[in-house]
Design a protein around this motif. Structure first.
Motif, mmCIF file in Angstrom:
data_model
loop_
_atom_site.group_PDB
_atom_site.id
_atom_site.type_symbol
_atom_site.label_atom_id
_atom_site.label_comp_id
_atom_site.label_asym_id
_atom_site.label_seq_id
_atom_site.Cartn_x
_atom_site.Cartn_y
_atom_site.Cartn_z
ATOM 1 N N CYS A 189 -3.344 14.960 0.926
ATOM 2 C CA CYS A 189 -4.292 13.782 1.229
ATOM 3 C C CYS A 189 -5.302 13.858 0.321
ATOM 4 C CB CYS A 189 -4.862 13.880 2.765
ATOM 5 S SG CYS A 189 -5.551 15.418 3.233
ATOM 6 N N ARG B 125 -6.347 1.164 4.158
ATOM 7 C CA ARG B 125 -7.308 0.137 3.868
ATOM 8 C C ARG B 125 -8.811 0.897 4.093
ATOM 9 N NH1 ARG B 125 -5.344 -4.939 3.573
ATOM 10 N NH2 ARG B 125 -3.615 -5.309 4.973
ATOM 11 N N SER C 224 -1.710 4.392 1.069
ATOM 12 C CA SER C 224 -3.170 4.193 0.811
ATOM 13 C C SER C 224 -3.737 3.333 2.088
ATOM 14 C CB SER C 224 -3.296 3.367 -0.412
ATOM 15 O OG SER C 224 -2.913 4.315 -1.186
ATOM 16 N N LYS D 134 -10.634 8.253 -1.411
ATOM 17 C CA LYS D 134 -11.259 7.549 -2.275
ATOM 18 C C LYS D 134 -12.771 7.102 -1.858
ATOM 19 C CE LYS D 134 -7.175 5.606 -4.314
ATOM 20 N NZ LYS D 134 -6.371 4.576 -4.552
ATOM 21 N N THR E 103 -5.962 8.540 1.226
ATOM 22 C CA THR E 103 -4.526 8.235 0.877
ATOM 23 C C THR E 103 -3.897 9.559 0.911
ATOM 24 O OG1 THR E 103 -5.460 7.122 -1.212
ATOM 25 C CG2 THR E 103 -3.333 8.155 -1.337
ATOM 26 N N ARG F 29 0.795 -1.313 -0.033
ATOM 27 C CA ARG F 29 0.146 0.011 -0.102
ATOM 28 C C ARG F 29 0.905 1.375 -0.061
ATOM 29 N NH1 ARG F 29 -5.321 -0.005 0.957
ATOM 30 N NH2 ARG F 29 -6.189 -2.035 0.871
ATOM 31 N N ARG G 120 3.539 7.744 -0.814
ATOM 32 C CA ARG G 120 2.054 7.843 -0.923
ATOM 33 C C ARG G 120 1.488 6.630 -0.014
ATOM 34 N NH1 ARG G 120 0.164 9.744 -6.027
ATOM 35 N NH2 ARG G 120 0.132 11.731 -4.996
ATOM 36 N N GLU H 198 -11.768 5.469 1.564
ATOM 37 C CA GLU H 198 -10.183 4.949 1.654
ATOM 38 C C GLU H 198 -9.376 6.303 1.450
ATOM 39 O OE1 GLU H 198 -7.569 2.315 -1.201
ATOM 40 O OE2 GLU H 198 -9.697 2.019 -1.283
#
Length: 197
Positions: free
Chosen positions: A86, A54, A52, A89, A66, A40, A50, A64
Motif C-alpha cells: 500500500c 478516491r 486507487s 498519495k 493505493t 481505478r 493495483r 489517496e
C-alpha cells in the motif's frame, strides 16, 4: 503510531441461473471490478491488481490510498482477497506518512447454494496504522478511535454497496453472454467482459 480497525459483513441472495455462480466467482478480476470504478484498477499480473481509492478526508487531511490486492478463488468457489502492498498519495508536507503508513485488507466471499438461490456470505477486515501529525495525535483517544473507525467503515461500506449493486447485474449479463456462445468460445467470454462502473 496509531492503529484503526473496522470490519464488514455481507449476505447477498443471488437467484440461480443456468451457469452456477461458482463459475463466475472463479474469475477474480470480476470481483475487483465490482469493488470500485474499473478506471481505478491497474492489472499488475495474474491475480494481482493495483486499486486507487478516491481521495479521502481523514482528520482534515486529504489522502489517496493505493493498495495492491491479491485475489484468488478456492475449489469450493470462495473468493479471497488480501492487500500485499500500500501507499498514500497526498500533499508534499505529508510525505512522512508513507514512512509509517500500513494497511491490511482481507476479505472472503463464499457461495452457499440453496434450491432457488445462492447466498453469498462475505467478510472483510480493514486495518491501518500510521503516524499522526502533532496537532492530531494529541486529540483524546476516544475521538481518534471513533473517527478512525468511522473512516474505515465508510471505505468498507462503499465496497459492500458496490458489490450488492454490481455483482448480481454483472453475473446475469455474464450468464446471458456465455450461454449464447458456442462451447469452444465460452472460456473466452468468461475472460473478456469487463464490469461497467
Amino acid at each position: 503510531m496509531k492503529e484503526f480497525h473496522a470490519n464488514q459483513t455481507l449476505r447477498l441472495r443471488v437467484p440461480n441461473e443456468a451457469i452456477p455462480i461458482e463459475h463466475y466467482l472463479r474469475q477474480p478480476q470480476r470481483l475487483v471490478q465490482a469493488i470500485t470504478d474499473p478506471r481505478r484498477i491497474e492489472v499488475l499480473g495474474d491475480g494481482l491488481y493495483r486499486l486507487s481509492l478516491r481521495p479521502l478526508q481523514f482528520f482534515g487531511i486529504s489522502i489517496e490510498p493505493t493498495a495492491d490486492l491479491r485475489v484468488w478463488s478456492l475449489t469450493d468457489g470462495t473468493l479471497r482477497l488480501e492487500s500485499v502492498a500500500c501507499r498514500v498519495k497526498g500533499p508534499e508536507y505529508l510525505s512522512f506518512v508513507n514512512d509509517s503508513f500500513g494497511m491490511a485488507l482481507q476479505g472472503t466471499l463464499t457461495p452457499y447454494r440453496q434450491s432457488n438461490y445462492t447466498e453469498l456470505q462475505g467478510q472483510a477486515d480493514l486495518q491501518i496504522h500510521l503516524e499522526l501529525p502533532p496537532p492530531i495525535r494529541f486529540l483524546p483517544a476516544s475521538v481518534l478511535d471513533r473517527t478512525g473507525k468511522t473512516f474505515l467503515s465508510g471505505i468498507l461500506g462503499t465496497i459492500k454497496h458496490r458489490i450488492e449493486r454490481q455483482l448480481v447485474e454483472d453475473y446475469r449479463a455474464w450468464v446471458a453472454t456465455t450461454h449464447r456462445q458456442p462451447q469452444g468460445n465460452a472460456q473466452g467470454a468468461m475472460q473478456g467482459r469487463t464490469v461497467q462502473g
